[in-house]
Design a protein around this motif. Structure first.
Motif, short mmCIF file in Angstrom:
data_model
loop_
_atom_site.label_atom_id
_atom_site.label_comp_id
_atom_site.label_asym_id
_atom_site.label_seq_id
_atom_site.Cartn_x
_atom_site.Cartn_y
_atom_site.Cartn_z
N THR A 114 -1.38 24.96 3.90
CA THR A 114 -0.69 25.04 5.23
C THR A 114 0.35 23.73 5.22
N ASN A 115 1.16 24.06 6.13
CA ASN A 115 2.21 22.68 6.53
C ASN A 115 1.27 21.66 6.89
N THR A 116 0.18 21.90 7.73
CA THR A 116 -0.39 20.74 8.38
C THR A 116 -0.99 20.03 7.26
N ARG A 117 -1.81 20.66 6.10
CA ARG A 117 -2.32 19.78 5.20
C ARG A 117 -1.24 19.01 4.32
N LYS A 118 -0.09 19.45 4.29
CA LYS A 118 1.16 18.82 3.54
C LYS A 118 1.24 17.48 4.37
N TYR A 119 1.39 17.62 5.58
CA TYR A 119 1.65 16.40 6.52
C TYR A 119 0.38 15.42 6.56
N GLN A 120 -0.80 16.04 6.54
CA GLN A 120 -1.86 15.19 6.58
C GLN A 120 -2.18 14.53 5.08
N LYS A 121 -1.63 15.01 3.83
CA LYS A 121 -1.79 14.42 2.70
C LYS A 121 -0.84 13.32 2.52
N GLU A 122 0.55 13.42 3.25
CA GLU A 122 1.62 12.38 3.44
C GLU A 122 0.86 11.09 4.01
N VAL A 123 0.20 11.37 5.18
CA VAL A 123 -0.09 10.43 5.90
C VAL A 123 -1.60 9.73 5.33
N HIS A 124 -2.23 10.49 4.63
CA HIS A 124 -3.56 9.93 4.01
C HIS A 124 -2.97 9.07 2.60
N ASN A 125 -1.74 9.38 1.91
CA ASN A 125 -1.16 8.78 0.81
C ASN A 125 -0.73 7.32 1.51
N ALA A 126 -0.12 7.43 2.60
CA ALA A 126 0.21 6.27 3.29
C ALA A 126 -0.84 5.25 3.46
N PHE A 127 -2.03 5.77 3.94
CA PHE A 127 -3.13 5.00 4.24
C PHE A 127 -3.58 4.42 2.97
N ILE A 128 -3.73 5.05 1.97
CA ILE A 128 -4.01 4.71 0.54
C ILE A 128 -3.21 3.53 0.05
N ARG A 129 -2.05 3.70 0.17
CA ARG A 129 -1.14 2.72 -0.04
C ARG A 129 -1.13 1.40 0.90
N TYR A 130 -1.58 1.50 2.20
CA TYR A 130 -1.83 0.28 3.01
C TYR A 130 -3.15 -0.30 2.43
N ALA A 131 -4.20 0.57 2.13
CA ALA A 131 -5.56 0.05 1.63
C ALA A 131 -5.13 -0.69 0.35
N ARG A 132 -4.54 -0.50 -0.63
CA ARG A 132 -3.89 -1.14 -1.94
C ARG A 132 -3.37 -2.45 -1.51
N GLU A 133 -2.37 -2.40 -0.39
CA GLU A 133 -1.85 -3.77 0.05
C GLU A 133 -2.84 -4.55 0.49
N VAL A 134 -3.67 -4.24 1.33
CA VAL A 134 -4.97 -4.95 1.67
C VAL A 134 -5.60 -5.61 0.69
N ALA A 135 -6.00 -4.77 -0.32
CA ALA A 135 -6.90 -5.27 -1.26
C ALA A 135 -6.27 -6.27 -2.15
N ALA A 136 -4.97 -6.18 -2.18
CA ALA A 136 -4.10 -7.26 -2.97
C ALA A 136 -3.96 -8.36 -2.28
N GLY A 137 -4.35 -8.54 -1.12
CA GLY A 137 -4.05 -9.76 -0.19
C GLY A 137 -2.67 -9.84 0.34
N ARG A 138 -1.97 -8.70 0.36
CA ARG A 138 -0.58 -8.81 0.87
C ARG A 138 -0.52 -8.30 2.29
N ARG A 139 -1.40 -8.10 3.12
CA ARG A 139 -1.37 -7.62 4.38
C ARG A 139 -2.02 -8.96 5.47
N GLY A 140 -1.44 -8.94 6.49
CA GLY A 140 -2.08 -10.00 7.41
C GLY A 140 -0.97 -10.72 8.37
N THR A 141 -1.53 -11.80 8.82
CA THR A 141 -0.62 -12.53 9.54
C THR A 141 -0.64 -14.01 9.00
#
Length: 199
Positions: A114-141
């Motif tokens: 479904t198209n819905t799943r396609k959009y969900q996968k895109e946002v989930h991949n963005a979340f995974i990229r964000y979590a990688r950034e956090v794990a690497a210590g590149r996110r915060g204030t």
């Protein structure tokens, strides 16, 4: 609650002027242990031994013993002293890693194809990229660097997995929104809500 107990009653040693508070602290810490909450890992080793092995001269430790006894945790520790290791700080167990976070937060995708799943996968991949950034210590204030524990705390209300695991496994749900694409969470049921952009 545990942070407040630690700061008020344990940081800088025992506070004999607050000795009557240690009974309530023992009850609260005992309840946390029994309800699979965050186990207090800030009690000094010598005090842990004093709690389990016998009478103490310190009124603070006596009151803490009384609190633990009221919840049954003291009796449990006396019968099974190997459980004391749960009260000792463990760097390895306390720090969630990237793989563990991704495994814990299981996405609930729409039907395959479904198209819905396609959009969900895109946002989930963005979340995974964000979590990688956090794990690497590149996110915060400028004041704080985000950790994976912060992500887990946002979703579940705790920065580490409980000793016995989560009663309700954390999940990622995808919701349609009109205006805000910011993630939200419901810590009572351990759900992270992500909003896919469907337009």
């Amino acid at each position: 609650m545990m942070i407040d107990i630690k700061e008020r009653l344990f940081d800088g040693g025992l506070h004999h002027d607050l000795q009557d508070k240690y009974d309530a602290a023992g009850i609260l810490m005992g309840l946390c242990v029994l309800q699979n909450g965050k186990i207090p890992q800030f009690i000094p080793e010598e005090m842990l031994q004093e709690l389990v092995k016998g009478p103490s001269l310190s009124p603070c430790v006596k009151n803490l013993q009384a609190g633990f006894q009221k919840t049954g945790v003291l009796q449990l520790l006396e019968k099974l002293p190997q459980l004391l290791h749960l009260f000792r700080p463990s760097v390895v167990a306390a720090v969630p890693n990237f793989t563990k976070i991704i495994q814990l937060l299981s996405p609930q995708f729409a039907e395959e194809g479904t198209n819905t799943r396609k959009y969900q996968k895109e946002v989930h991949n963005a979340f995974i990229r964000y979590a990688r950034e956090v794990a690497a210590g590149r996110r915060g204030t400028s004041k704080i660097t985000l950790t994976l524990g912060h992500i887990l705390q946002f979703v579940c209300g705790t920065d580490e997995e409980p000793c016995l695991g989560f009663a309700k496994l954390p999940e990622i749900h995808f919701v349609e929104v009109d205006q805000s694409f910011l993630p939200t969470a419901n810590t009572c049921v351990n759900i992270l809500y992500l909003a896919p952009h469907c337009n």
